[in-house]
Design a protein around this motif. Sequence first.
Motif, PDB file in Angstrom:
ATOM      1  N   LEU A 137       0.842  -1.204   0.000  1.00 16.73           N
ATOM      2  CA  LEU A 137       0.000   0.000   0.000  1.00 16.73           C
ATOM      3  C   LEU A 137       0.875   1.252   0.000  1.00 16.73           C
ATOM      4  N   ASP A 138       1.846   1.311   0.914  1.00 17.25           N
ATOM      5  CA  ASP A 138       2.748   2.464   0.963  1.00 17.25           C
ATOM      6  C   ASP A 138       3.555   2.584  -0.325  1.00 17.25           C
ATOM      7  N   THR A 139       3.967   1.453  -0.875  1.00 14.82           N
ATOM      8  CA  THR A 139       4.789   1.478  -2.087  1.00 14.82           C
ATOM      9  C   THR A 139       3.980   1.963  -3.282  1.00 14.82           C
ATOM     10  N   TYR A 140       2.740   1.502  -3.397  1.00 14.36           N
ATOM     11  CA  TYR A 140       1.866   2.000  -4.468  1.00 14.36           C
ATOM     12  C   TYR A 140       1.667   3.517  -4.331  1.00 14.36           C
ATOM     13  N   GLN A 141       1.456   3.979  -3.124  1.00 14.72           N
ATOM     14  CA  GLN A 141       1.265   5.419  -2.928  1.00 14.72           C
ATOM     15  C   GLN A 141       2.534   6.197  -3.295  1.00 14.72           C
ATOM     16  N   ALA A 142       3.694   5.602  -3.031  1.00 15.40           N
ATOM     17  CA  ALA A 142       4.948   6.248  -3.431  1.00 15.40           C
ATOM     18  C   ALA A 142       5.051   6.335  -4.947  1.00 15.40           C
ATOM     19  N   LEU A 143       4.645   5.271  -5.644  1.00 15.31           N
ATOM     20  CA  LEU A 143       4.687   5.289  -7.112  1.00 15.31           C
ATOM     21  C   LEU A 143       3.779   6.383  -7.674  1.00 15.31           C
ATOM     22  N   ILE A 144       2.580   6.510  -7.101  1.00 11.85           N
ATOM     23  CA  ILE A 144       1.649   7.529  -7.590  1.00 11.85           C
ATOM     24  C   ILE A 144       2.220   8.924  -7.337  1.00 11.85           C
ATOM     25  N   ALA A 145       2.848   9.118  -6.178  1.00  9.52           N
ATOM     26  CA  ALA A 145       3.463  10.418  -5.892  1.00  9.52           C
ATOM     27  C   ALA A 145       4.594  10.712  -6.876  1.00  9.52           C
ATOM     28  N   LEU A 146       5.397   9.718  -7.204  1.00 12.86           N
ATOM     29  CA  LEU A 146       6.477   9.910  -8.179  1.00 12.86           C
ATOM     30  C   LEU A 146       5.911  10.232  -9.558  1.00 12.86           C
ATOM     31  N   GLU A 147       4.831   9.564  -9.935  1.00 11.14           N
ATOM     32  CA  GLU A 147       4.209   9.810 -11.238  1.00 11.14           C
ATOM     33  C   GLU A 147       3.699  11.241 -11.323  1.00 11.14           C
ATOM     34  N   ARG A 148       3.314  11.817 -10.180  1.00  9.34           N
ATOM     35  CA  ARG A 148       2.833  13.198 -10.138  1.00  9.34           C
ATOM     36  C   ARG A 148       3.975  14.200  -9.969  1.00  9.34           C
ATOM     37  N   GLY A 149       5.190  13.704  -9.864  1.00 11.23           N
ATOM     38  CA  GLY A 149       6.328  14.594  -9.709  1.00 11.23           C
ATOM     39  C   GLY A 149       6.585  15.044  -8.295  1.00 11.23           C
ATOM     40  N   ASN A 150       5.920  14.418  -7.312  1.00 11.45           N
ATOM     41  CA  ASN A 150       6.055  14.818  -5.910  1.00 11.45           C
ATOM     42  C   ASN A 150       6.998  13.840  -5.204  1.00 11.45           C
ATOM     43  N   THR A 151       8.286  14.049  -5.398  1.00  5.77           N
ATOM     44  CA  THR A 151       9.269  13.128  -4.834  1.00  5.77           C
ATOM     45  C   THR A 151       9.281  13.186  -3.310  1.00  5.77           C
ATOM     46  N   ALA A 152       9.053  14.360  -2.745  1.00  7.58           N
ATOM     47  CA  ALA A 152       9.040  14.485  -1.280  1.00  7.58           C
ATOM     48  C   ALA A 152       7.944  13.603  -0.672  1.00  7.58           C
ATOM     49  N   ALA A 153       6.749  13.596  -1.278  1.00 12.55           N
ATOM     50  CA  ALA A 153       5.663  12.749  -0.771  1.00 12.55           C
ATOM     51  C   ALA A 153       5.998  11.274  -0.947  1.00 12.55           C
ATOM     52  N   ALA A 154       6.655  10.938  -2.061  1.00 11.92           N
ATOM     53  CA  ALA A 154       7.054   9.547  -2.286  1.00 11.92           C
ATOM     54  C   ALA A 154       8.025   9.084  -1.199  1.00 11.92           C
ATOM     55  N   VAL A 156       8.136  10.089   1.864  1.00 10.56           N
ATOM     56  CA  VAL A 156       7.371   9.858   3.092  1.00 10.56           C
ATOM     57  C   VAL A 156       6.735   8.468   3.059  1.00 10.56           C
ATOM     58  N   GLU A 157       6.148   8.107   1.931  1.00  9.27           N
ATOM     59  CA  GLU A 157       5.510   6.793   1.811  1.00  9.27           C
ATOM     60  C   GLU A 157       6.541   5.672   1.916  1.00  9.27           C
ATOM     61  N   LEU A 158       7.701   5.861   1.303  1.00  7.72           N
ATOM     62  CA  LEU A 158       8.741   4.832   1.357  1.00  7.72           C
ATOM     63  C   LEU A 158       9.310   4.701   2.768  1.00  7.72           C
ATOM     64  N   ARG A 159       9.369   5.818   3.496  1.00  4.83           N
ATOM     65  CA  ARG A 159       9.806   5.747   4.893  1.00  4.83           C
ATOM     66  C   ARG A 159       8.786   4.964   5.720  1.00  4.83           C
ATOM     67  N   GLN A 160       7.499   5.202   5.445  1.00  9.36           N
ATOM     68  CA  GLN A 160       6.465   4.465   6.182  1.00  9.36           C
ATOM     69  C   GLN A 160       6.507   2.985   5.845  1.00  9.36           C
ATOM     70  N   ALA A 161       6.786   2.655   4.581  1.00  5.69           N
ATOM     71  CA  ALA A 161       6.912   1.245   4.206  1.00  5.69           C
ATOM     72  C   ALA A 161       8.055   0.590   4.971  1.00  5.69           C
ATOM     73  N   LEU A 162       9.162   1.310   5.107  1.00  2.00           N
ATOM     74  CA  LEU A 162      10.294   0.777   5.873  1.00  2.00           C
ATOM     75  C   LEU A 162       9.902   0.555   7.327  1.00  2.00           C
ATOM     76  N   ARG A 236      13.151   2.488  -3.088  1.00  2.00           N
ATOM     77  CA  ARG A 236      13.791   3.416  -2.156  1.00  2.00           C
ATOM     78  C   ARG A 236      15.198   3.751  -2.617  1.00  2.00           C
ATOM     79  N   GLY A 237      15.960   2.733  -2.993  1.00  2.00           N
ATOM     80  CA  GLY A 237      17.332   2.964  -3.416  1.00  2.00           C
ATOM     81  C   GLY A 237      17.421   3.831  -4.655  1.00  2.00           C
ATOM     82  N   ILE A 238      16.523   3.595  -5.619  1.00  2.00           N
ATOM     83  CA  ILE A 238      16.536   4.379  -6.863  1.00  2.00           C
ATOM     84  C   ILE A 238      16.188   5.840  -6.593  1.00  2.00           C
TER      85      ILE A 238
END
Length: 488
Positions: A137-154, A156-162, A236-238
């Motif tokens: 769920l967190d990873t999908y939300q990170a992908l959607i944030a990246l697709e929208r150009g919002n890397t900062a939000a992505a 946050v989602e990747l940190r929550q996934a961790l 996350r690494g990328i």
Amino acid sequence: MIPRRRPAPPAVASLSLALPLACFALIAFAGCTNPKLLDANRAFRAGDVPAARTLIDRVAQQSANGNDRLLAHLEQGAIALAAGDPAAADRAFAKADADARYFDRRPDISLSAELAATAINLNALPYRGRPHDLIMLDTYQALIALERGNTAAARVELRQALERQQQAARNFAEQINKQQAALDQANAKAPADRRLDIDRTLDDPAVAGRLARLNQSVANLTPYTDFVNPFTETLRGIVFLHAPADSADHENARFALDRALGLVPGQTYLAEDLADAAALAQQGTPPPPSTHAFLFAGTAPFFTSFRIDLPLFIFNDRVDYVGVNFPSFNTGPPATPRLTALPEHAGRPATTLGLVDFDRVIGADYDARLPGIILRTLLNAAAKAGAAYALNEATRGDDVTNVLVRIATSAYQAVANQADLRTFAALPRRIDYARLPTPDAGRITLQTPDHAPLTVNVEPGRANIVLVFSPHPGGDVAVYSFPIEPTR
């Protein structure tokens, strides 16, 4: 003179006992796995994404406050992504995230809830989400944030996934032990004439042989260490590699990619990413522009009912054989085998290699939970058999009432002894990964053995992500292509 109460006619007495059983049967039926949810899962597995989307949207609307709401929103989001609608996916995942936070605030194991489910149906317990569900769920939300150009939000989602991965590793065994203790306590609190001798039932040779079949499909599926999802770690690494917020992210990128490669040691593209991250961390060398392609292939493992006739040693050593349904693990159906990304005009093609196998992820989770599933299912069956036995004994001598009660209790047990088949079925069966230098021409042709070639645009001189969702071989695909924007 006090009027004497006349005994109720046999028909009235029969109804007074049969009606409560009918009500319990209706409640138990309401606790069965949502048939429309299963219909949506089947349509998605068959590759009919529009039908699956229509069905899951109805389920999500009807389950807004029900026990299946988290699962319905997870499925709704994943199916919307596969349909090429990230905005709808984002809304559904936001609701799923709110559902997950609601359950996070509640006790992990509720004895009263376990007892209620034992009296009615295991599907009456709310679906709280498995660790791999919530990490994705967190990873999908990170992908959607990246697709929208919002890397900062992505980020946050990747940190929550961790954090979810770390929490799952700490709590999973403890939660299983808590559930075991709660169920043991539930059995101990049962009336003496309705208590199940669990060890005696499980020691029966026929039962042991049949239950062993539940393990066969997962026996050779090796779990990933500590609930780490290699796709989540790779993403996350990328992100840290290509959009670092500060110099600390150089080491964060190397750590995440090193951990992912440790889980998938044959992934040569991950090895290239790790080499770039090491050069950035050690020499400050920025990574070359590269395009990272991910194939979401097929659909996740699912569960079907597996019936076992069990000797339930209850009622003061009396043996009753009761048909009990357990969830049986099924690997995901065949999926698109690979994806080749071919740069236009120049450059070598890159063919995806395996990154995450959800047969392993979900199979390992099922294997760890299976002892608790078996115990809970046995207590469920024993509670219903005990209630039926007590009512049958109470109506002996009244043939009409006894026949009606036997019919009602048989129907009640048939409806209520249902396996809990709920799982996040719209996850892919596999996520594969390839990377290649971003072509100067800005175009890449995607090829699979079961789809026509498709050309997508990427931004030259930038790091890009390409996502391909192919839930069924030869069916419709959804493709997303976007650059990784700097962290602001």
